[in-house]
Design an enzyme around this catalytic site. Structure first.
Site, PDB file in Angstrom:
ATOM      1  CG  ASN A   6      19.805  42.136 -36.561  1.00 50.07           C
ATOM      2  OD1 ASN A   6      19.696  43.196 -35.965  1.00 50.07           O
ATOM      3  ND2 ASN A   6      20.963  41.654 -36.951  1.00 50.07           N
ATOM      4  CG  ASP A   8      21.789  44.793 -34.700  1.00 48.79           C
ATOM      5  OD1 ASP A   8      21.647  44.259 -33.596  1.00 48.79           O
ATOM      6  OD2 ASP A   8      22.577  44.367 -35.565  1.00 48.79           O
ATOM      7  CG  HIS A   9      18.641  48.479 -38.177  1.00 43.64           C
ATOM      8  ND1 HIS A   9      19.794  49.244 -38.195  1.00 43.64           N
ATOM      9  CD2 HIS A   9      18.882  47.417 -38.964  1.00 43.64           C
ATOM     10  CE1 HIS A   9      20.681  48.658 -38.992  1.00 43.64           C
ATOM     11  NE2 HIS A   9      20.153  47.554 -39.465  1.00 43.64           N
ATOM     12  CG  HIS A  42      26.608  43.027 -35.030  1.00 40.62           C
ATOM     13  ND1 HIS A  42      26.880  43.213 -36.369  1.00 40.62           N
ATOM     14  CD2 HIS A  42      27.819  42.908 -34.426  1.00 40.62           C
ATOM     15  CE1 HIS A  42      28.193  43.213 -36.561  1.00 40.62           C
ATOM     16  NE2 HIS A  42      28.782  43.036 -35.393  1.00 40.62           N
ATOM     17  NE  ARG A  44      29.110  47.629 -36.769  1.00 41.37           N
ATOM     18  CZ  ARG A  44      29.170  47.064 -37.976  1.00 41.37           C
ATOM     19  NH1 ARG A  44      28.141  46.397 -38.457  1.00 41.37           N
ATOM     20  NH2 ARG A  44      30.250  47.181 -38.717  1.00 41.37           N
ATOM     21  NE  ARG A  48      28.307  51.164 -37.008  1.00 37.55           N
ATOM     22  CZ  ARG A  48      28.671  50.815 -38.249  1.00 37.55           C
ATOM     23  NH1 ARG A  48      27.755  50.519 -39.138  1.00 37.55           N
ATOM     24  NH2 ARG A  48      29.930  50.791 -38.603  1.00 37.55           N
ATOM     25  CG  HIS A  49      23.467  48.948 -33.964  1.00 39.27           C
ATOM     26  ND1 HIS A  49      24.018  47.837 -33.406  1.00 39.27           N
ATOM     27  CD2 HIS A  49      23.627  48.814 -35.306  1.00 39.27           C
ATOM     28  CE1 HIS A  49      24.507  47.073 -34.349  1.00 39.27           C
ATOM     29  NE2 HIS A  49      24.302  47.630 -35.524  1.00 39.27           N
ATOM     30  CD  GLU A  69      24.189  39.362 -36.452  1.00 41.70           C
ATOM     31  OE1 GLU A  69      23.280  38.833 -37.104  1.00 41.70           O
ATOM     32  OE2 GLU A  69      24.559  40.540 -36.643  1.00 41.70           O
ATOM     33  CB  THR A  99      24.901  46.727 -42.887  1.00 37.95           C
ATOM     34  OG1 THR A  99      24.465  45.505 -42.281  1.00 37.95           O
ATOM     35  CG2 THR A  99      24.856  46.561 -44.398  1.00 37.95           C
ATOM     36  CB  THR A 100      27.718  42.427 -41.812  1.00 38.99           C
ATOM     37  OG1 THR A 100      27.365  42.754 -40.476  1.00 38.99           O
ATOM     38  CG2 THR A 100      28.837  41.416 -41.830  1.00 38.99           C
ATOM     39  CD  GLU A 150      23.108  34.497 -40.237  1.00 38.84           C
ATOM     40  OE1 GLU A 150      23.090  34.251 -39.012  1.00 38.84           O
ATOM     41  OE2 GLU A 150      22.700  35.564 -40.726  1.00 38.84           O
ATOM     42  CG  HIS A 190      23.368  40.915 -44.743  1.00 40.07           C
ATOM     43  ND1 HIS A 190      23.286  41.932 -45.660  1.00 40.07           N
ATOM     44  CD2 HIS A 190      23.941  41.450 -43.638  1.00 40.07           C
ATOM     45  CE1 HIS A 190      23.805  43.021 -45.130  1.00 40.07           C
ATOM     46  NE2 HIS A 190      24.202  42.771 -43.911  1.00 40.07           N
ATOM     47  N   GLY A 191      19.926  41.098 -45.893  1.00 35.91           N
ATOM     48  CA  GLY A 191      19.242  41.682 -47.048  1.00 35.91           C
ATOM     49  C   GLY A 191      17.918  41.017 -47.399  1.00 35.91           C
ATOM     50  CG  HIS A 213      17.275  47.691 -43.016  1.00 37.94           C
ATOM     51  ND1 HIS A 213      16.632  48.029 -44.182  1.00 37.94           N
ATOM     52  CD2 HIS A 213      17.671  48.857 -42.446  1.00 37.94           C
ATOM     53  CE1 HIS A 213      16.649  49.344 -44.322  1.00 37.94           C
ATOM     54  NE2 HIS A 213      17.281  49.873 -43.284  1.00 37.94           N
TER      55      HIS A 213
HETATM   56  N1  PXP Z   1      22.793  38.036 -40.263  1.00 35.86           N
HETATM   57  C1  PXP Z   1      23.968  38.671 -40.010  1.00 35.86           C
HETATM   58  C2  PXP Z   1      25.153  37.822 -39.667  1.00 35.86           C
HETATM   59  C3  PXP Z   1      24.055  40.067 -40.011  1.00 35.86           C
HETATM   60  O1  PXP Z   1      25.232  40.664 -39.756  1.00 35.86           O
HETATM   61  C4  PXP Z   1      22.888  40.825 -40.260  1.00 35.86           C
HETATM   62  C5  PXP Z   1      22.944  42.325 -40.202  1.00 35.86           C
HETATM   63  O2  PXP Z   1      23.335  42.746 -38.949  1.00 35.86           O
HETATM   64  C6  PXP Z   1      21.691  40.130 -40.513  1.00 35.86           C
HETATM   65  C7  PXP Z   1      21.680  38.741 -40.533  1.00 35.86           C
HETATM   66  C8  PXP Z   1      20.412  40.856 -40.793  1.00 35.86           C
HETATM   67  O3  PXP Z   1      20.544  41.556 -42.000  1.00 35.86           O
HETATM   68  P1  PXP Z   1      19.402  42.552 -42.449  1.00 35.86           P
HETATM   69  O4  PXP Z   1      19.337  43.652 -41.433  1.00 35.86           O
HETATM   70  O5  PXP Z   1      19.853  43.015 -43.800  1.00 35.86           O
HETATM   71  O6  PXP Z   1      18.120  41.762 -42.507  1.00 35.86           O
END
Ligand code: PXP
Length: 241
Positions: A6, A8-9, A42, A44, A48-49, A69, A99-100, A150, A190-191, A213
């Site tokens: 991902n 995004d960051h 993603h 959004r 924002r990103h 996403e 975040t989500t 997911e 996620h996380g 992240h």
């Molecule tokens: N999967 C989904 C559906 C998400 O929304 C995100 C965060 O945008 C991630 C995975 C990745 O999460 P993380 O940035 O915490 O690794």
């Protein structure tokens, strides 16, 4: 096990200063070279990103797969149908969240999601629902026509209490088996980070992890190529255990 990065960051870092760097498209080239199996981003509603332009450019250049996403809105459905990413993951979205947070309530939005999935699938896009590890949400995702889910791993990843973490982990295992038996492709994310990813990667019914992240944070110190390669290696080791 496929690894989706991902990005995004990378765009977050650009947006906080209003510069044109760092460029997420440069990140795509590096992470694909480092072994990523797909690119996740993603778009959004508040942009924002990731921007609309990023999505267009990345779609044209991606040499692996693009997993977009997006929130369950008409605007996003129209964008996805025009851009045609390989995959769409429908996520819940709130303006004020960092975040989500948690999974989508598919059960509570069946009619809306059914027509959205229809539209996306007619455009040749595989659709996934980002949901908590919950049997009723899995059944609802299947009944909407989604081909994948997911599983939200955020509660497992953020848990500071051993008992809660174990409980959540067993929910993830049960959900992965249940969804797989229903014929769904099972992804998770996620996380996840270098410490907590191994147990999830070791769940045989899960075929794709999406991580952002922790990898972008690690890249600050070791570079993006190295950060992705290390995560890939941790996952490969866990799968072969
Ligand atoms: N999967 C989904 C559906 C998400 O929304 C995100 C965060 O945008 C991630 C995975 C990745 O999460 P993380 O940035 O915490 O690794």
């Amino acid at each position: 096990m496929e690894l989706g990065i991902n990005i995004d960051h990378v765009a977050t870092l650009r947006q906080v200063r209003g510069t044109d760097y760092p460029d997420p498209t440069t990140a795509v080239k590096i992470v694909e070279k480092a072994g990523a199996d797909l690119i996740t981003l993603h778009l959004r509603e508040d942009r924002r990103h990731i921007s609309d332009r990023d999505v267009e450019i990345i779609r044209a250049m991606v040499s692996t797969r693009m997993n977009l996403e997006m929130a369950a809105t008409d605007e996003m459905t129209q964008i996805a149908c025009a851009i045609k990413p390989h995959d769409v993951c429908i996520v819940p979205e709130r303006r004020e969240e960092l975040t989500t947070e948690g999974g989508l309530d598919v059960c509570g939005k069946l009619d809306l999601l059914r027509s959205m999935v229809d539209e996306l699938r007619n455009a040749g896009i595989r659709v996934s629902m980002f949901i908590d590890p919950d049997a009723s949400q899995i059944e609802a995702s299947k009944s909407c026509g989604a081909e994948a889910i997911e599983i939200h791993t955020g509660t497992y990843a953020d848990s500071t209490d051993d008992q809660c973490r174990e409980l959540e982990f067993s929910r993830i295992v049960d959900a992965a088996c249940f969804a797989h038996d229903l014929g769904l492709k099972v992804n998770a994310g996620h996380g996840l980070n270098y410490e907590n990813v191994s147990r999830v990667a070791n769940i045989s019914k899960i075929s794709e992890l999406n991580i952002g992240h922790s990898i972008i944070a690690e890249a600050v110190f070791v570079g993006l190529y190295e950060a992705v390669s290390r995560m890939k290696q941790v996952i490969v080791d866990a799968v072969s255990e």
